[in-house]
Design a protein around this motif. Sequence first.
Motif, PDB file in Angstrom:
ATOM      1  N   HIS A 145      27.826  -3.699-104.786  1.00 43.43           N
ATOM      2  CA  HIS A 145      27.468  -2.360-104.304  1.00 43.43           C
ATOM      3  C   HIS A 145      26.419  -2.487-103.199  1.00 43.43           C
ATOM      4  O   HIS A 145      25.671  -3.452-103.154  1.00 43.43           O
ATOM      5  CB  HIS A 145      26.861  -1.519-105.431  1.00 43.43           C
ATOM      6  CG  HIS A 145      27.809  -1.161-106.517  1.00 43.43           C
ATOM      7  ND1 HIS A 145      28.304  -2.073-107.421  1.00 43.43           N
ATOM      8  CD2 HIS A 145      28.365   0.019-106.852  1.00 43.43           C
ATOM      9  CE1 HIS A 145      29.109  -1.476-108.265  1.00 43.43           C
ATOM     10  NE2 HIS A 145      29.171  -0.195-107.945  1.00 43.43           N
ATOM     11  N   ASP A 146      26.355  -1.485-102.348  1.00 42.61           N
ATOM     12  CA  ASP A 146      25.238  -1.358-101.427  1.00 42.61           C
ATOM     13  C   ASP A 146      24.244  -0.420-102.079  1.00 42.61           C
ATOM     14  O   ASP A 146      24.623   0.594-102.674  1.00 42.61           O
ATOM     15  CB  ASP A 146      25.663  -0.759-100.076  1.00 42.61           C
ATOM     16  CG  ASP A 146      26.303  -1.790 -99.174  1.00 42.61           C
ATOM     17  OD1 ASP A 146      25.976  -2.985 -99.305  1.00 42.61           O
ATOM     18  OD2 ASP A 146      27.131  -1.402 -98.331  1.00 42.61           O
ATOM     19  N   GLY A 147      22.968  -0.761-101.988  1.00 41.63           N
ATOM     20  CA  GLY A 147      21.937   0.088-102.563  1.00 41.63           C
ATOM     21  C   GLY A 147      21.210   0.864-101.482  1.00 41.63           C
ATOM     22  O   GLY A 147      21.165   0.440-100.336  1.00 41.63           O
ATOM     23  N   PHE A 148      20.665   1.982-101.858  1.00 41.55           N
ATOM     24  CA  PHE A 148      19.911   2.822-100.934  1.00 41.55           C
ATOM     25  C   PHE A 148      18.601   3.210-101.595  1.00 41.55           C
ATOM     26  O   PHE A 148      18.548   3.429-102.796  1.00 41.55           O
ATOM     27  CB  PHE A 148      20.696   4.086-100.579  1.00 41.55           C
ATOM     28  CG  PHE A 148      22.002   3.794 -99.884  1.00 41.55           C
ATOM     29  CD1 PHE A 148      22.059   3.727 -98.508  1.00 41.55           C
ATOM     30  CD2 PHE A 148      23.156   3.572-100.613  1.00 41.55           C
ATOM     31  CE1 PHE A 148      23.246   3.451 -97.860  1.00 41.55           C
ATOM     32  CE2 PHE A 148      24.344   3.297 -99.992  1.00 41.55           C
ATOM     33  CZ  PHE A 148      24.391   3.233 -98.603  1.00 41.55           C
ATOM     34  N   LYS A 149      17.544   3.283-100.806  1.00 41.18           N
ATOM     35  CA  LYS A 149      16.243   3.691-101.317  1.00 41.18           C
ATOM     36  C   LYS A 149      15.665   4.725-100.370  1.00 41.18           C
ATOM     37  O   LYS A 149      15.914   4.694 -99.176  1.00 41.18           O
ATOM     38  CB  LYS A 149      15.307   2.490-101.413  1.00 41.18           C
ATOM     39  CG  LYS A 149      15.777   1.481-102.438  1.00 41.18           C
ATOM     40  CD  LYS A 149      14.776   0.381-102.653  1.00 41.18           C
ATOM     41  CE  LYS A 149      15.332  -0.558-103.704  1.00 41.18           C
ATOM     42  NZ  LYS A 149      14.317  -1.399-104.277  1.00 41.18           N
ATOM     43  N   LEU A 150      14.866   5.600-100.938  1.00 39.32           N
ATOM     44  CA  LEU A 150      14.184   6.623-100.171  1.00 39.32           C
ATOM     45  C   LEU A 150      12.730   6.603-100.584  1.00 39.32           C
ATOM     46  O   LEU A 150      12.399   6.907-101.738  1.00 39.32           O
ATOM     47  CB  LEU A 150      14.794   8.012-100.442  1.00 39.32           C
ATOM     48  CG  LEU A 150      14.117   9.199 -99.791  1.00 39.32           C
ATOM     49  CD1 LEU A 150      14.207   9.127 -98.272  1.00 39.32           C
ATOM     50  CD2 LEU A 150      14.731  10.492-100.304  1.00 39.32           C
ATOM     51  N   ALA A 151      11.856   6.170 -99.700  1.00 40.47           N
ATOM     52  CA  ALA A 151      10.426   6.148-100.016  1.00 40.47           C
ATOM     53  C   ALA A 151       9.883   7.564-100.012  1.00 40.47           C
ATOM     54  O   ALA A 151      10.184   8.362 -99.127  1.00 40.47           O
ATOM     55  CB  ALA A 151       9.685   5.295 -98.981  1.00 40.47           C
ATOM     56  N   LEU A 152       9.089   7.869-101.024  1.00 45.12           N
ATOM     57  CA  LEU A 152       8.492   9.212-101.122  1.00 45.12           C
ATOM     58  C   LEU A 152       6.979   9.129-100.960  1.00 45.12           C
ATOM     59  O   LEU A 152       6.355   8.170-101.265  1.00 45.12           O
ATOM     60  CB  LEU A 152       8.814   9.837-102.488  1.00 45.12           C
ATOM     61  CG  LEU A 152      10.302   9.988-102.794  1.00 45.12           C
ATOM     62  CD1 LEU A 152      10.488  10.553-104.192  1.00 45.12           C
ATOM     63  CD2 LEU A 152      10.962  10.900-101.779  1.00 45.12           C
TER      64      LEU A 152
END
Length: 152
Positions: A145-152
């Motif tokens: 899978h490709d992973g995605f992250k969103l910094a908050l």
Amino acid sequence: MILRPATRGELPAVLALLADEERVVDPASVTVTPAHERAFADIEADARNEMLVLVDDDADAHGQVLGCLQATYIPGLGKGGAERALIEAVRIRADRRGGGLGRELMERAVARAGARGCALVQLTSNKSRTDAHRFYASLGFASSHDGFKLAL
């Protein structure tokens, strides 16, 4: 070697491992902040989270922390309702790499997840860490899978 949950007294050693992957950081030089204390207490209190340490059981090593990882057990409806384990923050002391400790740490963590009834172990790794990717592949992990992250 012993794999077990970290104790509060080992928090500086764990933070030292997380501070720098390329060199050994003296745990005495690490500042343990109130945020670290809260996070560790939350992990300790949560049956679905573990900060695990690989400790040298040699009497001369005085229980030195050689590696760590965090395992989070996630309930889900997929895989027949079985939990999955998410492994993060995998580290081995820089001066002890290349001798099989990382393999031992991961194999024991995977066995621990299996004994708990997890149907899957997953992890993410920064795309730039090609050596780590080869290591995880050698343990049987598939880059599925490709992973995605969103910094908050």
